[in-house]
Design a protein around this motif. Structure first.
Motif, mmCIF file in Angstrom:
data_model
loop_
_atom_site.group_PDB
_atom_site.id
_atom_site.type_symbol
_atom_site.label_atom_id
_atom_site.label_comp_id
_atom_site.label_asym_id
_atom_site.label_seq_id
_atom_site.Cartn_x
_atom_site.Cartn_y
_atom_site.Cartn_z
ATOM 1 N N THR A 130 0.421 4.226 -2.684
ATOM 2 C CA THR A 130 -0.040 5.559 -2.266
ATOM 3 C C THR A 130 1.086 6.568 -2.127
ATOM 4 O OG1 THR A 130 0.150 5.032 0.098
ATOM 5 C CG2 THR A 130 -1.936 4.486 -0.992
ATOM 6 N N ARG B 44 -3.608 8.485 5.241
ATOM 7 C CA ARG B 44 -2.224 8.669 4.778
ATOM 8 C C ARG B 44 -2.084 10.109 4.306
ATOM 9 N NH1 ARG B 44 0.942 4.181 3.760
ATOM 10 N NH2 ARG B 44 -0.050 2.164 4.113
ATOM 11 N N TYR C 30 -6.791 0.025 -3.069
ATOM 12 C CA TYR C 30 -7.955 0.715 -2.503
ATOM 13 C C TYR C 30 -9.071 0.825 -3.541
ATOM 14 C CZ TYR C 30 -5.857 4.791 -4.876
ATOM 15 O OH TYR C 30 -5.314 5.648 -5.808
ATOM 16 N N ARG D 160 0.829 -1.203 0.000
ATOM 17 C CA ARG D 160 0.000 0.000 0.000
ATOM 18 C C ARG D 160 0.866 1.257 0.000
ATOM 19 N NH1 ARG D 160 -4.382 -1.843 4.632
ATOM 20 N NH2 ARG D 160 -5.578 -3.298 3.346
ATOM 21 N N PHE E 283 -7.906 6.489 2.411
ATOM 22 C CA PHE E 283 -7.943 5.406 1.429
ATOM 23 C C PHE E 283 -8.858 4.309 1.968
ATOM 24 C CE2 PHE E 283 -4.003 7.586 0.522
ATOM 25 C CZ PHE E 283 -3.953 7.596 -0.867
ATOM 26 N N LYS F 86 -10.984 6.691 -2.563
ATOM 27 C CA LYS F 86 -10.162 7.549 -1.708
ATOM 28 C C LYS F 86 -10.807 8.921 -1.610
ATOM 29 C CE LYS F 86 -6.917 9.297 -5.230
ATOM 30 N NZ LYS F 86 -5.487 9.475 -5.569
ATOM 31 N N THR G 37 -5.173 12.184 2.996
ATOM 32 C CA THR G 37 -6.085 11.411 2.155
ATOM 33 C C THR G 37 -6.561 10.172 2.899
ATOM 34 O OG1 THR G 37 -4.916 12.145 0.154
ATOM 35 C CG2 THR G 37 -6.364 10.236 -0.063
#
Length: 245
Positions: free
Chosen positions: A22, A50, A65, A18, A55, A68, A53
């Motif tokens: 991201t 994160r 994801y 992830r 997700f 988002k 944002t």
């Protein structure tokens, strides 16, 4: 009735995948019920905050994801009255939409509100009901987010390779800042007139002072209670605080 334990984080391998996708540092995670304008009803997602944002994942094992939400332009966060027991509801008011969020218990609701407001307002909110250890985490995240934004402004938007450098930020999140005490959390439950420390073998004691004394003796003074000062300085003092996690 025992309080619901917080969900375990996603496995390390999944976290790394992830992170690559991201390219943003993880600040907080857990299950959220989400209702966006195009949704007919709430959808339950494993959610990661994160950067600025959110997700959304089908579950904690998925690496990709499904949706988002960028919350950097959050206008306000408003609490909603809930008729459901042991849950928290609030709305994220954004320039183009309003997103309703619901948590599975009130404690995680306070944490989500705290982390969302910290990264969007770049300050730790004073009106959330959190334990001292959780407030320290907010201050750590605040410093990480300030640092991330400064570094992002220095990176040319065309350089996608350099934008993936926040891997180091996650290491910083796991490693306490030099000026910070190292925090460990233990759940202490009130059972009748006694208090039970939830360990592998639970320990029951008559009062909170006995709980503090137990930790001091068993760890030979390595674990000490602390008090959080409102002037944003952290001191380790003999103050009876029970941290739940």
């Amino acid at each position: 009735m025992m309080a619901k334990k917080p969900p375990k984080p996603a496995p390390r391998k999944i976290f790394q995948e992830r992170l690559k996708i991201t390219a943003l540092p993880l600040y907080f995670e857990g299950f959220l019920l989400v209702k966006r304008s195009e949704y007919q009803e709430y959808k339950r997602y494993w959610t990661e905050l994160r950067g600025t944002t959110l997700f959304f994942y089908i579950d904690k094992k998925n690496t990709i994801y499904v949706d988002k939400l960028d919350i950097i332009d959050l206008t306000r966060l408003t609490d909603q009255n809930s008729t459901e027991k042991n849950c928290a509801k609030f709305t994220l008011v954004l320039p183009k939409e309003e997103v309703q969020l619901k948590t599975e218990n009130t404690e995680s609701g306070q944490e989500w509100r705290g982390f969302i407001l910290t990264v969007t307002e770049l300050s730790v909110p004073l009106h959330v009901s959190l334990l001292p250890g959780q407030v320290i985490r907010l201050h750590e995240v605040l410093e990480r987010e300030k640092k991330r934004r400064i570094e992002t402004e220095r990176i040319p938007s065309s350089s996608t390779e350099k934008e993936k450098e926040p891997i180091e930020d996650y290491v910083d999140v796991l490693t306490p800042m030099p000026a910070m005490p190292r925090i460990k959390h233990y759940k202490v439950m009130s059972v009748g007139n006694n208090y039970t420390i939830e360990l592998e073998k639970p320990v029951t004691l008559p009062n909170l002072f006995s709980v503090i004394d137990y930790f001091m003796k068993e760890t030979r003074g390595n674990l000490r209670p602390f008090i959080y000062s409102t002037d944003e300085t952290l001191e380790t003092k003999g103050f009876p605080v029970t941290s739940l996690k």
